[in-house]
Design an enzyme around this catalytic site. Structure first.
Site, mmCIF file in Angstrom:
data_model
loop_
_atom_site.group_PDB
_atom_site.id
_atom_site.type_symbol
_atom_site.label_atom_id
_atom_site.label_comp_id
_atom_site.label_asym_id
_atom_site.label_seq_id
_atom_site.Cartn_x
_atom_site.Cartn_y
_atom_site.Cartn_z
ATOM 1 N N SER A 187 36.733 50.158 47.484
ATOM 2 C CA SER A 187 36.130 48.827 47.601
ATOM 3 C C SER A 187 36.867 47.932 48.603
ATOM 4 O O SER A 187 36.309 46.930 49.051
ATOM 5 C CB SER A 187 36.071 48.135 46.236
ATOM 6 O OG SER A 187 37.367 47.939 45.731
ATOM 7 N N ASP A 436 42.113 38.126 41.537
ATOM 8 C CA ASP A 436 41.992 39.276 42.426
ATOM 9 C C ASP A 436 42.976 39.070 43.583
ATOM 10 O O ASP A 436 42.742 38.243 44.462
ATOM 11 C CB ASP A 436 40.559 39.395 42.960
ATOM 12 C CG ASP A 436 40.383 40.575 43.922
ATOM 13 O OD1 ASP A 436 41.399 41.240 44.250
ATOM 14 O OD2 ASP A 436 39.245 40.832 44.355
ATOM 15 N N HIS A 439 41.651 42.443 46.930
ATOM 16 C CA HIS A 439 40.610 42.295 47.950
ATOM 17 C C HIS A 439 40.901 41.040 48.777
ATOM 18 O O HIS A 439 41.848 40.319 48.488
ATOM 19 C CB HIS A 439 39.232 42.196 47.281
ATOM 20 C CG HIS A 439 38.874 43.440 46.511
ATOM 21 N ND1 HIS A 439 39.263 43.645 45.216
ATOM 22 C CD2 HIS A 439 38.193 44.534 46.871
ATOM 23 C CE1 HIS A 439 38.828 44.829 44.796
ATOM 24 N NE2 HIS A 439 38.175 45.399 45.792
#
Ligand SMILES: *[C@@H]1O[C@H](CO)[C@@H](O)[C@H](O)[C@H]1NC(C)=O
Ligand SMILES: *[C@@H]1O[C@H](CO)[C@@H](O)[C@H](O)[C@H]1NC(C)=O
Ligand SMILES: *[C@@H]1O[C@H](CO)[C@@H](O)[C@H](O)[C@H]1NC(C)=O
Ligand SMILES: *[C@@H]1O[C@H](CO)[C@@H](O)[C@H](O)[C@H]1NC(C)=O
Length: 460
Positions: A187, A436, A439
């Protein structure tokens, strides 16, 4: 959809929390007849109002405090080398790379090392916005999600010995007429592809022509340039049996065939002119390793009676399988290997309230990255250097390293943090939110990865 968690139930340090999770599961199943895999502490606080449960909890807590303490000492067991070992291995890796290449060049043999430098202020800011690009996925659309600070947008990467300008999307698309690109990975790579498409869509907006059920593998077509980008979801790059439910909760260890590449990308390999590959964080999970269709051992599965196989052995095996495939394949696309992504959780781990709330890049001296991240990248550098050293025998296959690791290490400020969710503090600052710190916000620091990637292929 919780794409974030797909990559976050991964940290090997999670092993330290295993006894706690087990206790939480036990307690909750006693009280509620259900199981809970996530946020055990919170769940317990909510649910354990019964006095007996509280007492039981206290007793187990005392016992577990000791177990946790011991398992913290064990935390490097998943990577069965000590931090000192890792540091010792750093040196040979660097010198091996230097042996292969001339001093002052980068690992690709370019005169300027694109990957050593610093972030400097860039008053003109990003070249697209959350409004001009409609391809940004919600968890990375930090502005839309209410991130209040914007300083993180105003930096550019300056290699020590040269300059990198944002790539020229028009020149790139013109050069790539009738070409097919594939980007293969997890991802974080998807994150990079979104950035690439945003950067290109200033010139032409692509049409999505294909995708799998979960929109993890996707393909875009730039009609007026007959140019295609395929994103191929293959977080392990090899054949893997993953036992996770839709929320990304593991039901049992993944089975990784470390000598067999993932058919998903190898079967399409011949149709691509450029292939970008990156391994990643999924390798830190506990997993059963299979070679030659036989289970050869396991990486951190204390409950199974299997011999421990080091992450280094397994990751090397995977990378060697990839380079040997590239080497022996009749088809010779340009292949770019992108290095490991560092994470920036502070004040805790991803599963224990860790966060990333910095608003400025590090100065180079402030951070060398985490041991485990450096360790994995060193394995990648070594495998790459070995493959490059053997290049003469490759009959024309080209291989490039996109070593974004150091420049990414310096950007603890460029992750979504709490703003992976839409306006996370709407109901007050005290609400507990999952951060997060892996990312990257779009637009943001990850755009530079593409500037460098394009520079690598255009400056032929
Ligand atoms: C883009 O971000 C700005 C804040 O910088 C916000 O006002 C606007 O609503 C956002 N637009 C979209 C489409 O996300
Ligand atoms: C790109 O994809 C389109 C649509 O699927 C296809 O028609 C075209 O032939 C592809 N282009 C290349 C260069 O493979
Ligand atoms: C674990 O495996 C070893 C070697 O295969 C065997 O000797 C031992 O009995 C096994 N232990 C258990 C608890 O199954
Ligand atoms: C970041 O969070 C830590 C821990 O909660 C806190 O001590 C620190 O002041 C915060 N920093 C900023 C810039 O908000």
């Amino acid at each position: 959809m919780t794409p974030f968690f797909y990559d976050h139930r991964l940290c090997s340090l999670a092993a330290a929390a295993t006894p706690l999770l087990a206790a939480a599961r036990f307690l909750i199943s006693v009280k509620e007849g259900m199981t809970m895999d996530w946020e055990p502490w919170q769940a317990l606080q909510r649910k354990s109002n019964h006095v007996v449960v509280k007492l039981l909890f206290l007793a187990i807590f005392v016992v577990l405090s000791f177990r946790l303490l011991f398992s913290l000492f064990d935390e490097f067991r998943p990577v069965p080398v000590s931090p000192a070992d890792m540091a010792a291995r750093e040196a040979p890796a660097e010198s091996m790379v230097a042996d292969v290449l001339g001093l002052g060049d980068d690992i690709n043999g370019n005169r300027c090392d694109l990957f050593t430098g610093q972030w400097i202020p860039n008053p003109s800011g990003p070249t697209y916005t959350n409004e001009s690009c409609r391809f940004i996925e919600p968890p990375q659309n930090c502005m839309k999600n209410g991130r209040p600070d914007t300083e993180y947008l105003f930096w550019r990467w300056k290699p020590n010995d040269c300059d990198v300008s944002p790539f020229d999307a028009k020149r790139f698309l013109d050069t790539m007429k009738n070409k097919n690109w594939a980007l293969v990975g997890d991802s974080i790579l998807r994150n990079q592809v979104q950035s690439l498409i945003c950067l290109l869509s200033k010139v032409e907006e692509p049409v999505e022509v294909d995708h799998d059920e979960q929109y993890k593998s996707r393909r875009w077509h730039f009609h007026s340039h007959n140019f295609n980008i395929s994103l191929i979801w293959s977080p392990f790059l090899i054949k893997a049996e993953i036992f996770e439910n839709d929320e990304g909760v593991s039901k049992s260890e993944s089975r990784l065939h470390i000598d067999t590449l993932d058919h998903k990308w190898t079967s399409l390999y011949n149709s691509f002119d450029y292939v970008v590959i990156s391994g990643g964080q999924w390798f830190l999970k506990s997993a059963i390793y299979v070679e030659n269709n036989k289970v050869v051992g396991c990486h951190y599965c204390p409950k199974l009676n299997l011999s421990e196989i080091s992450l280094e052995y397994a990751y090397n095996r995977v990378l060697n399988a990839i380079y040997s495939f590239i080497k022996t394949s009749e088809h010779k696309p340009i292949v770019i290997y992108r290095t490991w992504t560092p994470q920036h959780f502070e004040h805790g781990e991803w599963f224990s309230g860790g966060l990333c709330n910095r608003t400025e890049p590090y100065k180079a001296v402030e951070s060398g990255g985490r041991d485990v991240d450096n360790f994995m990248r060193t394995i990648e550098l070594n495998a790459f250097a070995k493959a490059v050293a053997a290049e003469e025998t490759w009959s024309g296959a080209r291989l490039k390293l996109l070593d974004t690791f150091q420049l990414a290490v310096l950007r603890p400020d460029a992750h979504p943090g709490p703003y992976r969710a839409f306006h996370p503090f709407e109901h007050g600052k005290t609400v507990k939110v999952q951060y997060d710190c892996l990312h990257w916000c779009l637009p943001g620091a990850i755009d530079v990865w593409n500037d460098l990637m394009i520079k690598l292929v255009m400056d032929e």
